[in-house]
Write a protein that holds these residues in place. Structure first.
Motif, PDB file in Angstrom:
ATOM      1  N   MET A   1      38.713  39.351  30.765  1.00  0.00           N
ATOM      2  CA  MET A   1      38.704  40.808  30.754  1.00  0.00           C
ATOM      3  C   MET A   1      40.137  41.316  30.858  1.00  0.00           C
ATOM      4  O   MET A   1      40.812  41.068  31.860  1.00  0.00           O
ATOM      5  N   ASN A   2      40.585  41.984  29.814  1.00  0.00           N
ATOM      6  CA  ASN A   2      41.933  42.554  29.768  1.00  0.00           C
ATOM      7  C   ASN A   2      41.866  44.074  29.722  1.00  0.00           C
ATOM      8  O   ASN A   2      40.827  44.648  29.422  1.00  0.00           O
ATOM      9  N   SER A   3      42.992  44.701  29.984  1.00  0.00           N
ATOM     10  CA  SER A   3      43.093  46.169  29.932  1.00  0.00           C
ATOM     11  C   SER A   3      41.947  46.816  30.698  1.00  0.00           C
ATOM     12  O   SER A   3      41.276  47.733  30.201  1.00  0.00           O
ATOM     13  N   LEU A   4      41.728  46.351  31.895  1.00  0.00           N
ATOM     14  CA  LEU A   4      40.586  46.832  32.681  1.00  0.00           C
ATOM     15  C   LEU A   4      40.729  48.301  33.037  1.00  0.00           C
ATOM     16  O   LEU A   4      41.843  48.796  33.277  1.00  0.00           O
ATOM     17  N   LYS A   5      39.584  48.968  33.061  1.00  0.00           N
ATOM     18  CA  LYS A   5      39.514  50.395  33.364  1.00  0.00           C
ATOM     19  C   LYS A   5      38.641  50.604  34.611  1.00  0.00           C
ATOM     20  O   LYS A   5      37.771  49.767  34.904  1.00  0.00           O
ATOM     21  N   PRO A   6      38.810  51.704  35.314  1.00  0.00           N
ATOM     22  CA  PRO A   6      37.948  51.967  36.473  1.00  0.00           C
ATOM     23  C   PRO A   6      36.458  51.930  36.122  1.00  0.00           C
ATOM     24  O   PRO A   6      35.642  51.501  36.945  1.00  0.00           O
ATOM     25  N   GLU A   7      36.111  52.342  34.921  1.00  0.00           N
ATOM     26  CA  GLU A   7      34.692  52.332  34.529  1.00  0.00           C
ATOM     27  C   GLU A   7      34.143  50.928  34.283  1.00  0.00           C
ATOM     28  O   GLU A   7      32.945  50.760  34.054  1.00  0.00           O
ATOM     29  N   ASP A   8      35.001  49.919  34.339  1.00  0.00           N
ATOM     30  CA  ASP A   8      34.528  48.530  34.272  1.00  0.00           C
ATOM     31  C   ASP A   8      34.060  48.027  35.638  1.00  0.00           C
ATOM     32  O   ASP A   8      33.527  46.915  35.736  1.00  0.00           O
ATOM     33  N   THR A   9      34.272  48.806  36.671  1.00  0.00           N
ATOM     34  CA  THR A   9      33.839  48.424  38.013  1.00  0.00           C
ATOM     35  C   THR A   9      32.331  48.242  38.046  1.00  0.00           C
ATOM     36  O   THR A   9      31.568  49.143  37.676  1.00  0.00           O
ATOM     37  N   ALA A  10      31.893  47.045  38.458  1.00  0.00           N
ATOM     38  CA  ALA A  10      30.465  46.725  38.474  1.00  0.00           C
ATOM     39  C   ALA A  10      30.282  45.320  39.023  1.00  0.00           C
ATOM     40  O   ALA A  10      31.253  44.574  39.193  1.00  0.00           O
ATOM     41  N   GLY A  11      29.029  44.965  39.279  1.00  0.00           N
ATOM     42  CA  GLY A  11      28.681  43.573  39.501  1.00  0.00           C
ATOM     43  C   GLY A  11      28.463  42.932  38.149  1.00  0.00           C
ATOM     44  O   GLY A  11      27.784  43.507  37.294  1.00  0.00           O
ATOM     45  N   TYR A  12      29.042  41.743  37.948  1.00  0.00           N
ATOM     46  CA  TYR A  12      28.935  41.044  36.659  1.00  0.00           C
ATOM     47  C   TYR A  12      28.047  39.819  36.848  1.00  0.00           C
ATOM     48  O   TYR A  12      28.270  39.011  37.774  1.00  0.00           O
ATOM     49  N   TYR A  13      27.067  39.689  35.953  1.00  0.00           N
ATOM     50  CA  TYR A  13      26.032  38.674  36.072  1.00  0.00           C
ATOM     51  C   TYR A  13      26.000  37.781  34.837  1.00  0.00           C
ATOM     52  O   TYR A  13      26.063  38.264  33.703  1.00  0.00           O
ATOM     53  N   CYS A  14      25.824  36.520  35.079  1.00  0.00           N
ATOM     54  CA  CYS A  14      25.693  35.512  34.034  1.00  0.00           C
ATOM     55  C   CYS A  14      24.204  35.330  33.718  1.00  0.00           C
ATOM     56  O   CYS A  14      23.372  35.311  34.636  1.00  0.00           O
ATOM     57  N   TYR A  15      23.885  35.208  32.428  1.00  0.00           N
ATOM     58  CA  TYR A  15      22.496  35.072  31.988  1.00  0.00           C
ATOM     59  C   TYR A  15      22.396  33.951  30.966  1.00  0.00           C
ATOM     60  O   TYR A  15      23.241  33.832  30.072  1.00  0.00           O
ATOM     61  N   ALA A  16      21.356  33.147  31.101  1.00  0.00           N
ATOM     62  CA  ALA A  16      21.060  32.080  30.147  1.00  0.00           C
ATOM     63  C   ALA A  16      19.660  32.281  29.597  1.00  0.00           C
ATOM     64  O   ALA A  16      18.722  32.523  30.363  1.00  0.00           O
TER      65      ALA A  16
END
Length: 122
Positions: free
Chosen positions: A83-98
């Motif tokens: 994740m590059n050029s991160l923005k405040p709106e990228d703030t979140a919990g990030y989850y991996c899915y298979a």
């Protein structure tokens, strides 16, 4: 025992970068399509990026195109999200899915990780 364990989240300033990892175990990782989702409390989980079993033709949400890159290493059973050029709106919990579908057998297998928090703030 199936496990998807995310790591790499944290606090970063706007414009900064993070690399998330998702270590998979307990299932045949290379046979599964993989995705990253993100979620803000009280909001629907959002699909961020997906990648097929061989890593070709990844897809991205419009909000992250050109900034995020999804990749996988089947030899290490690991999924990544750069994740590059991160923005405040990228703030979140990030989850991996298979996910894997076997229509001839009428089977659908899905697994979720527990998530890693990303906070983008100055």
């Amino acid at each position: 025992q199936v496990q998807l364990v995310e790591s790499g989240g944290g606090l970063v300033q706007p414009g900064g970068s993070l690399r998330l990892s998702c270590a998979a175990s307990g299932f045949a990782f290379s046979y599964y399509d993989m995705s990253w989702y993100r979620q803000i409390p009280a909001k629907t989980r959002e699909l961020v990026a997906s990648i097929g079993t061989t890593g070709g033709t990844p897809t991205y949400a419009d909000s992250v195109k050109g900034r995020f890159t999804i990749s996988r290493d089947n030899s290490k059973n690991t999924l990544y999200l750069q994740m590059n050029s991160l923005k405040p709106e990228d703030t979140a919990g990030y989850y991996c899915y298979a996910g894997r579908s076997r229509p001839f057998y009428g089977q659908r297998s899905e697994y979720w990780g527990r998530g890693t928090q990303v906070n983008v703030s100055s």
